[in-house]
Design a protein around this motif. Structure first.
Motif, PDB file in Angstrom:
ATOM      1  N   TRP A 135      53.541  -4.710  80.954  1.00  0.00           N
ATOM      2  CA  TRP A 135      52.283  -3.975  80.868  1.00  0.00           C
ATOM      3  C   TRP A 135      51.067  -4.897  80.956  1.00  0.00           C
ATOM      4  N   VAL A 136      51.271  -6.210  80.835  1.00  0.00           N
ATOM      5  CA  VAL A 136      50.179  -7.149  81.058  1.00  0.00           C
ATOM      6  C   VAL A 136      49.659  -7.003  82.495  1.00  0.00           C
ATOM      7  N   SER A 137      50.569  -6.809  83.442  1.00  0.00           N
ATOM      8  CA  SER A 137      50.178  -6.581  84.831  1.00  0.00           C
ATOM      9  C   SER A 137      49.835  -5.123  85.090  1.00  0.00           C
ATOM     10  N   THR A 138      50.653  -4.212  84.547  1.00  0.00           N
ATOM     11  CA  THR A 138      50.460  -2.789  84.819  1.00  0.00           C
ATOM     12  C   THR A 138      49.142  -2.277  84.253  1.00  0.00           C
ATOM     13  N   ALA A 139      48.795  -2.690  83.015  1.00  0.00           N
ATOM     14  CA  ALA A 139      47.559  -2.215  82.389  1.00  0.00           C
ATOM     15  C   ALA A 139      46.335  -2.665  83.181  1.00  0.00           C
ATOM     16  N   TYR A 140      46.372  -3.883  83.692  1.00  0.00           N
ATOM     17  CA  TYR A 140      45.278  -4.398  84.528  1.00  0.00           C
ATOM     18  C   TYR A 140      45.127  -3.535  85.779  1.00  0.00           C
ATOM     19  N   LEU A 141      46.242  -3.262  86.427  1.00  0.00           N
ATOM     20  CA  LEU A 141      46.225  -2.477  87.657  1.00  0.00           C
ATOM     21  C   LEU A 141      45.689  -1.065  87.414  1.00  0.00           C
ATOM     22  N   LEU A 142      46.132  -0.445  86.332  1.00  0.00           N
ATOM     23  CA  LEU A 142      45.707   0.921  86.039  1.00  0.00           C
ATOM     24  C   LEU A 142      44.232   0.983  85.644  1.00  0.00           C
ATOM     25  N   ALA A 143      43.762  -0.001  84.879  1.00  0.00           N
ATOM     26  CA  ALA A 143      42.350  -0.016  84.490  1.00  0.00           C
ATOM     27  C   ALA A 143      41.453  -0.165  85.716  1.00  0.00           C
ATOM     28  N   ALA A 144      41.864  -1.000  86.655  1.00  0.00           N
ATOM     29  CA  ALA A 144      41.097  -1.136  87.894  1.00  0.00           C
ATOM     30  C   ALA A 144      41.116   0.172  88.682  1.00  0.00           C
ATOM     31  N   GLY A 145      42.272   0.847  88.694  1.00  0.00           N
ATOM     32  CA  GLY A 145      42.377   2.110  89.408  1.00  0.00           C
ATOM     33  C   GLY A 145      41.482   3.181  88.842  1.00  0.00           C
ATOM     34  N   VAL A 146      41.296   3.198  87.523  1.00  0.00           N
ATOM     35  CA  VAL A 146      40.395   4.164  86.887  1.00  0.00           C
ATOM     36  C   VAL A 146      38.951   3.894  87.279  1.00  0.00           C
ATOM     37  N   THR A 147      38.586   2.632  87.416  1.00  0.00           N
ATOM     38  CA  THR A 147      37.191   2.241  87.608  1.00  0.00           C
ATOM     39  C   THR A 147      36.713   2.399  89.042  1.00  0.00           C
ATOM     40  N   VAL A 148      37.565   2.095  90.012  1.00  0.00           N
ATOM     41  CA  VAL A 148      37.140   2.078  91.422  1.00  0.00           C
ATOM     42  C   VAL A 148      36.414   3.353  91.855  1.00  0.00           C
ATOM     43  N   PRO A 149      36.929   4.557  91.543  1.00  0.00           N
ATOM     44  CA  PRO A 149      36.273   5.757  92.074  1.00  0.00           C
ATOM     45  C   PRO A 149      34.833   5.964  91.610  1.00  0.00           C
ATOM     46  N   VAL A 150      34.430   5.381  90.484  1.00  0.00           N
ATOM     47  CA  VAL A 150      33.111   5.655  89.935  1.00  0.00           C
ATOM     48  C   VAL A 150      32.073   4.604  90.339  1.00  0.00           C
ATOM     49  N   VAL A 151      32.484   3.603  91.113  1.00  0.00           N
ATOM     50  CA  VAL A 151      31.593   2.490  91.438  1.00  0.00           C
ATOM     51  C   VAL A 151      30.393   2.952  92.262  1.00  0.00           C
ATOM     52  N   GLY A 152      30.609   3.835  93.228  1.00  0.00           N
ATOM     53  CA  GLY A 152      29.503   4.304  94.048  1.00  0.00           C
ATOM     54  C   GLY A 152      28.428   4.993  93.228  1.00  0.00           C
ATOM     55  N   TRP A 153      28.836   5.835  92.296  1.00  0.00           N
ATOM     56  CA  TRP A 153      27.881   6.529  91.425  1.00  0.00           C
ATOM     57  C   TRP A 153      27.142   5.531  90.538  1.00  0.00           C
ATOM     58  N   LEU A 154      27.857   4.565  89.988  1.00  0.00           N
ATOM     59  CA  LEU A 154      27.222   3.569  89.129  1.00  0.00           C
ATOM     60  C   LEU A 154      26.198   2.748  89.898  1.00  0.00           C
ATOM     61  N   GLN A 155      26.510   2.391  91.140  1.00  0.00           N
ATOM     62  CA  GLN A 155      25.557   1.604  91.923  1.00  0.00           C
ATOM     63  C   GLN A 155      24.260   2.377  92.132  1.00  0.00           C
ATOM     64  N   ARG A 156      24.364   3.660  92.426  1.00  0.00           N
ATOM     65  CA  ARG A 156      23.152   4.449  92.624  1.00  0.00           C
ATOM     66  C   ARG A 156      22.370   4.613  91.329  1.00  0.00           C
ATOM     67  N   ARG A 157      23.050   4.587  90.202  1.00  0.00           N
ATOM     68  CA  ARG A 157      22.388   4.790  88.918  1.00  0.00           C
ATOM     69  C   ARG A 157      21.705   3.532  88.386  1.00  0.00           C
ATOM     70  N   VAL A 158      22.352   2.370  88.520  1.00  0.00           N
ATOM     71  CA  VAL A 158      21.816   1.157  87.883  1.00  0.00           C
ATOM     72  C   VAL A 158      21.403   0.077  88.871  1.00  0.00           C
TER      73      VAL A 158
END
Length: 468
Positions: free
Chosen positions: A46-69
């Motif tokens: 899970w040291v590798s899996t948790a990293y991968l999953l956390a990145a997967g959660v974050t990627v979709p929201v990056v475009g919205w965050l860029q427009r906001r901040v």
């Protein structure tokens, strides 16, 4: 490229080196972590899996965050998050603490990687995309190759905690360079967060990655722990597609852009390229260790020529892409990649090591030649506000493609080992990998050919649209 764009590329690539190396450097340390933290290997995975999953959660929201901040603020914030996560990893006192710290790292990395492409594509204004991707792809190409080697060298000389301290100089240097060289920008708008889209897409990506990561264990896709998350992920993804098409430009990720043929072809081929790259990166070190008796570090060192090949070809591929168009460059790259992969389907313990080194060097040349046009073509003809959506689409497709490649080839290898001698089992698996590349050659015909000359008035209008 002009000087301002070169400075921006250097600042962003230095910061991106940390997460791109970190995602692979830890892979060689799992057994050491299990021993030192007194945890079973199943937990340490899970040291590798948790990293991968956390990145997967974050990627979709990056475009919205860029427009906001704003892009610069988001980049530096994500780099700080990754830096804090790295320090926490190095100080972890238990497996649970290390896994939690890896989640922090994954959140930072998940924001940085698509944002890296977005900021550079927006600054380029649609010009010299091939050469620019030659710069962007440097850490992407070298990370999976050199990461295990660096990890093996560190473990041979010091504690596993230094695997995470290595990130600190890159992160600090990246922050300093970003503060000095990345242009200041503020929020471009105050869009509302597509909450429904987020609740559909992020869990979908996580479920797919979680299911695929478990397919390499005994039982393959037949286990409920594999097909359950995969089924849930596909249902959620289908729901997101239906929702996003209704929301149009207000969706978390604008899927209407896939009507743009270059982006659709790029996403499809990046999926297959991810499958080929990461799937074969599973088979190669295993075959070296199982068939030739090399240790983990020796297997990692044998992979260095592949990284050298990718490094050598990326600059030339970028220039040829801008001059000839993506189709001929990608076709040649996939052909070289396939021809260099196929001999592994006939190799065995008696195959000369220098022959393998030459094949891996040529395979790296093919990977470099393929990656540049595929990453660049997806952004051709897009407006500035469409670039973040395209970055997210290409990042997710390549990430999921890599997970699919690892899962499929792991299952193929397991099934082959159950009925065939080890040598024939690995040969059978490499034949599958070569087959993935053959499919890519056919799909590469869908890419655009030689770029057409643009009239001065039309070129001026395009630049005004991109800079708007």
């Amino acid at each position: 490229m002009d000087r301002s764009l070169t400075r921006l590329a250097v600042a962003l690539v230095v910061g991106a080196m940390a997460p791109l190396f970190d995602s692979t450097i830890v892979s060689v340390a799992l057994h050491s972590l299990a021993h030192d933290l007194h945890a079973p290997v199943a937990t340490i995975q899970w040291v590798s899996t948790a990293y991968l999953l956390a990145a997967g959660v974050t990627v979709p929201v990056v475009g919205w965050l860029q427009r906001r901040v704003g892009g610069k603020r988001l980049w530096m914030s994500a780099l700080v998050v990754f830096l804090v996560g790295s320090v926490l990893c190095s100080l972890a006192w238990s497996a649970g603490a290390l896994i939690a710290a890896r989640v922090v790292q994954g959140v930072g990395a998940g924001a940085m990687l698509p944002l890296l492409t977005t900021l550079l594509m927006q600054a380029a204004g649609g010009k010299n995309l091939g050469r620019l991707m030659g710069v962007v792809s440097l850490p992407t190409a070298l990370g999976p190759i050199l990461g295990p080697v660096v990890g093996g060298l560190i473990l041979g000389a010091a504690s596993w905690r230094w695997l995470f301290w290595v990130n600190v100089p890159f992160a600090v240097a990246g922050l300093v360079l970003a503060a000095l060289l990345v242009p200041a920008d503020g929020p471009t708008s105050r869009p509302r967060l597509d909450v429904v889209g987020l609740l559909l897409l992020s869990p979908a990506v996580v479920a797919l990655l979680l299911g695929l990561s478990g397919a390499s264990e005994g039982g393959g896709f037949a286990r409920a722990a594999v097909w359950g998350p995969l089924a849930a992920g596909l249902v959620l993804l289908t729901g997101f597609v239906l929702w996003a098409l209704r929301r149009r430009g207000a969706a978390l990720v604008d899927l209407r852009l896939l009507r743009h043929r270059p982006l659709a072809a790029s996403a499809t081929l990046l999926f297959l390229t991810g499958a080929s790259l990461y799937g074969v990166m599973l088979l190669l070190p295993l075959s070296f260790q199982e068939l030739r008796g090399t240790d983990a570090l020796g297997a990692g060192l044998l992979l260095v020529p592949q990284g050298v090949g990718a490094l050598v070809s990326r600059t030339l591929a970028g220039r040829l892409n801008d001059r000839l168009g993506p189709r001929p460059v990608a076709l040649a790259g996939f052909a070289v990649l396939g021809l260099a992969t196929l001999p592994f389907a006939f190799a065995g313990p008696g195959t000369g090591v220098w022959w393998l080194v030459l094949l891996l060097l040529v395979r790296g040349v093919g990977l470099g030649a393929v990656t540049i046009p595929l990453m660049a073509v997806g952004f051709v003809g897009l407006a500035r506000d469409e670039v973040p959506h395209a970055s997210i689409i290409t990042r997710i497709t390549m990430q999921v493609g890599g997970a699919v490649g690892v899962a499929v080839l792991a299952v193929v290898l397991q099934d082959a080992l159950a009925t065939l001698p080890p040598v024939e089992a690995f040969q059978h698996s490499f034949a599958w990998a070569a087959g993935l590349t053959a499919v890519s050659v056919l799909l590469a015909l869908l890419l655009p050919g030689r770029p057409r000359p643009v009239a001065p008035a039309a070129a001026e209008a395009q630049l005004e649209e991109v800079g708007a």
